[in-house]
Design a protein around this motif. Structure first.
Motif, PDB file in Angstrom:
ATOM      1  N   ALA A 162       0.878  -1.158  -0.025  1.00 26.73           N
ATOM      2  CA  ALA A 162       0.006  -0.034  -0.003  1.00 26.73           C
ATOM      3  C   ALA A 162       0.937   1.328  -0.058  1.00 26.73           C
ATOM      4  N   GLU A 163       1.935   1.166   0.741  1.00 26.94           N
ATOM      5  CA  GLU A 163       2.715   2.433   0.968  1.00 26.94           C
ATOM      6  C   GLU A 163       3.570   2.736  -0.523  1.00 26.94           C
ATOM      7  N   THR A 164       3.968   1.674  -1.136  1.00 30.53           N
ATOM      8  CA  THR A 164       4.820   1.924  -2.523  1.00 30.53           C
ATOM      9  C   THR A 164       3.656   2.463  -3.488  1.00 30.53           C
ATOM     10  N   ALA A 165       2.468   1.684  -3.427  1.00 26.57           N
ATOM     11  CA  ALA A 165       1.464   1.999  -4.365  1.00 26.57           C
ATOM     12  C   ALA A 165       1.122   3.449  -4.316  1.00 26.57           C
ATOM     13  N   ALA A 166       0.904   4.031  -3.122  1.00 23.43           N
ATOM     14  CA  ALA A 166       0.799   5.332  -2.982  1.00 23.43           C
ATOM     15  C   ALA A 166       1.602   6.288  -3.264  1.00 23.43           C
ATOM     16  N   GLN A 167       2.945   5.834  -3.086  1.00 31.13           N
ATOM     17  CA  GLN A 167       3.880   6.942  -3.728  1.00 31.13           C
ATOM     18  C   GLN A 167       4.067   6.794  -5.029  1.00 31.13           C
ATOM     19  N   LEU A 168       3.672   5.790  -5.862  1.00 28.64           N
ATOM     20  CA  LEU A 168       3.749   5.656  -7.225  1.00 28.64           C
ATOM     21  C   LEU A 168       2.783   6.723  -7.696  1.00 28.64           C
ATOM     22  N   ARG A 169       1.502   6.512  -7.223  1.00 29.03           N
ATOM     23  CA  ARG A 169       0.427   7.273  -7.628  1.00 29.03           C
ATOM     24  C   ARG A 169       0.642   8.866  -7.437  1.00 29.03           C
ATOM     25  N   GLN A 170       1.246   9.194  -6.314  1.00 32.14           N
ATOM     26  CA  GLN A 170       1.502  10.601  -6.263  1.00 32.14           C
ATOM     27  C   GLN A 170       2.676  10.981  -7.113  1.00 32.14           C
ATOM     28  N   ALA A 171       3.618  10.213  -7.169  1.00 29.53           N
ATOM     29  CA  ALA A 171       4.678  10.800  -7.981  1.00 29.53           C
ATOM     30  C   ALA A 171       4.412  10.957  -9.598  1.00 29.53           C
ATOM     31  N   THR A 172       3.503  10.040 -10.011  1.00 26.76           N
ATOM     32  CA  THR A 172       2.986   9.870 -11.194  1.00 26.76           C
ATOM     33  C   THR A 172       2.278  11.100 -11.946  1.00 26.76           C
ATOM     34  N   LEU A 173       1.191  11.357 -10.908  1.00 28.50           N
ATOM     35  CA  LEU A 173       0.220  12.277 -11.160  1.00 28.50           C
ATOM     36  C   LEU A 173       0.938  13.794 -11.033  1.00 28.50           C
ATOM     37  N   ALA A 174       2.010  13.686 -10.061  1.00 28.29           N
ATOM     38  CA  ALA A 174       2.772  15.055 -10.080  1.00 28.29           C
ATOM     39  C   ALA A 174       3.521  15.313 -11.240  1.00 28.29           C
ATOM     40  N   GLY A 175       4.077  14.373 -11.639  1.00 29.74           N
ATOM     41  CA  GLY A 175       4.954  14.403 -12.756  1.00 29.74           C
ATOM     42  C   GLY A 175       4.128  14.806 -14.199  1.00 29.74           C
ATOM     43  N   TYR A 176       3.150  14.176 -14.313  1.00 31.08           N
ATOM     44  CA  TYR A 176       2.025  14.467 -15.233  1.00 31.08           C
ATOM     45  C   TYR A 176       1.597  15.763 -15.157  1.00 31.08           C
ATOM     46  N   SER A 177       1.366  16.307 -13.924  1.00 29.73           N
ATOM     47  CA  SER A 177       0.603  17.615 -14.159  1.00 29.73           C
ATOM     48  C   SER A 177       1.626  18.892 -14.434  1.00 29.73           C
ATOM     49  N   ARG A 178       2.875  18.666 -13.980  1.00 28.43           N
ATOM     50  CA  ARG A 178       3.951  19.662 -14.195  1.00 28.43           C
ATOM     51  C   ARG A 178       4.523  19.551 -15.614  1.00 28.43           C
ATOM     52  N   ALA A 179       4.475  18.314 -16.333  1.00 25.55           N
ATOM     53  CA  ALA A 179       4.666  18.067 -17.728  1.00 25.55           C
ATOM     54  C   ALA A 179       3.436  18.880 -18.692  1.00 25.55           C
TER      55      ALA A 179
END
Length: 299
Positions: free
Chosen positions: A176-193
């Motif tokens: 669960a912890e890794t999944a939450a990190q992946l989701r947060q990082a992915t959406l943050a990276g996408y939004s910036r780009a």
């Protein structure tokens, strides 16, 4: 059957151990234990790595990834250590080689979607969901979503399909912890780009990130925000309800499925070589994406 039409023999370089031949990249390990990634000019479509290369494609992917790594550096650390050519490497590796940290890779394709198309559209048309996430009624090909969504997939071997999975399945596989990190990082990276691309007149419809751990730190790896890992659309031509013009290998896909190619996608026969006009048009799209995003003239 699918995969490589003609699988290349990797180049042997003193001091480097060849680890893997991917669809586009060759992966080596150097004597220090770092990974050496070399982006070829190979191109894939419909789960086949085609027999025809696209000149400069590997360099465009590498240089565009480096540019995006810089744009995201304060948000997402990356795996790049050096762009120096390893001693004894062929001159052709210049501009297409990255020396990278060896990471503990997470076996999940981390996809962010801000617009509906591709496999997401196909699932939506059947269930009104994408990876288990309910979406509003009335969306069509190219519709902007109310907010970006995280739609992970399992990473497939060469010649096999990635398979979309739910967030809950990712949590089950990696915790669960890794999944939450992946989701947060992915959406943050996408939004910036997405915002950077929008300022340059380009829509970032969706993109795929790969992550690994450097100790306890989540680090972005492989390529990032290239036409091979993302859908870029010219904003001035965006028109929901149809397939959008795209900065990617659409010329290749269109020709392969045309009568001119003579290839039956459903057969087990490998696809034929690409004609020169398709090669030239595809190369031009990769270069145009690079120049429009970075503001740098390709040379």
């Amino acid at each position: 059957m699918s995969g490589f039409v003609d699988k290349p023999e990797p180049i042997q370089v003193p001091g480097l151990v060849h680890l893997h031949t991917g669809k586009v990249r060759e992966l080596y390990r150097n004597e220090a234990g770092d990974l050496v990634m070399v982006a070829s000019d190979r191109i894939s479509a419909y789960d086949w790595v085609l027999p025809t290369e696209i000149p400069d494609k590997g360099r465009v992917l590498t240089q565009l990834s480096l540019w995006w790594f810089d744009q995201l550096a304060d948000l997402l650390p990356n795996h790049v250590l050096s762009t120096d050519l390893p001693e004894g490497a062929p001159a052709d590796w210049a501009g297409r080689t990255l020396v990278c940290k060896s990471l503990n890779m997470v076996p999940v394709e981390c996809v962010a979607r801000g617009y509906l198309t591709g496999s997401g559209l196909a699932e939506y048309n059947e269930t009104r969901t994408v990876c288990g996430l309910a979406l509003p009624h009335g969306l069509v090909d190219g519709s902007e979503l109310p907010a970006p969504i995280f739609t992970p997939a399992t990473k497939a071997a060469v010649g096999e399909h990635d398979e979309n999975v739910s967030y809950e399945e990712v949590a089950r596989q990696v915790g669960a912890e890794t999944a939450a990190q992946l989701r947060q990082a992915t959406l943050a990276g996408y939004s910036r780009a997405r915002d950077i691309a929008r300022d340059r007149g380009i829509i970032l419809a969706d993109t795929k990130f790969e992550f690994g751990y450097d100790g306890d730190s989540l680090v972005i790896a492989d390529e990032v925000l290239t036409p091979d890992s993302s859908r870029f659309w010219p904003a001035e031509q965006w028109e929901p309800g149809r397939a959008q013009p795209s900065y990617d290998k659409q010329f290749v896909r269109d020709w392969l499925t045309s009568g001119e190619s003579g290839w039956d996608r459903k057969s087990e026969q490998p696809p034929p070589p690409l004609p020169q006009q398709v090669v030239d048009a595809t190369r031009a799209k990769y270069v145009e994406a690079y120049e429009r995003l970075t503001g740098i003239t390709w040379s």
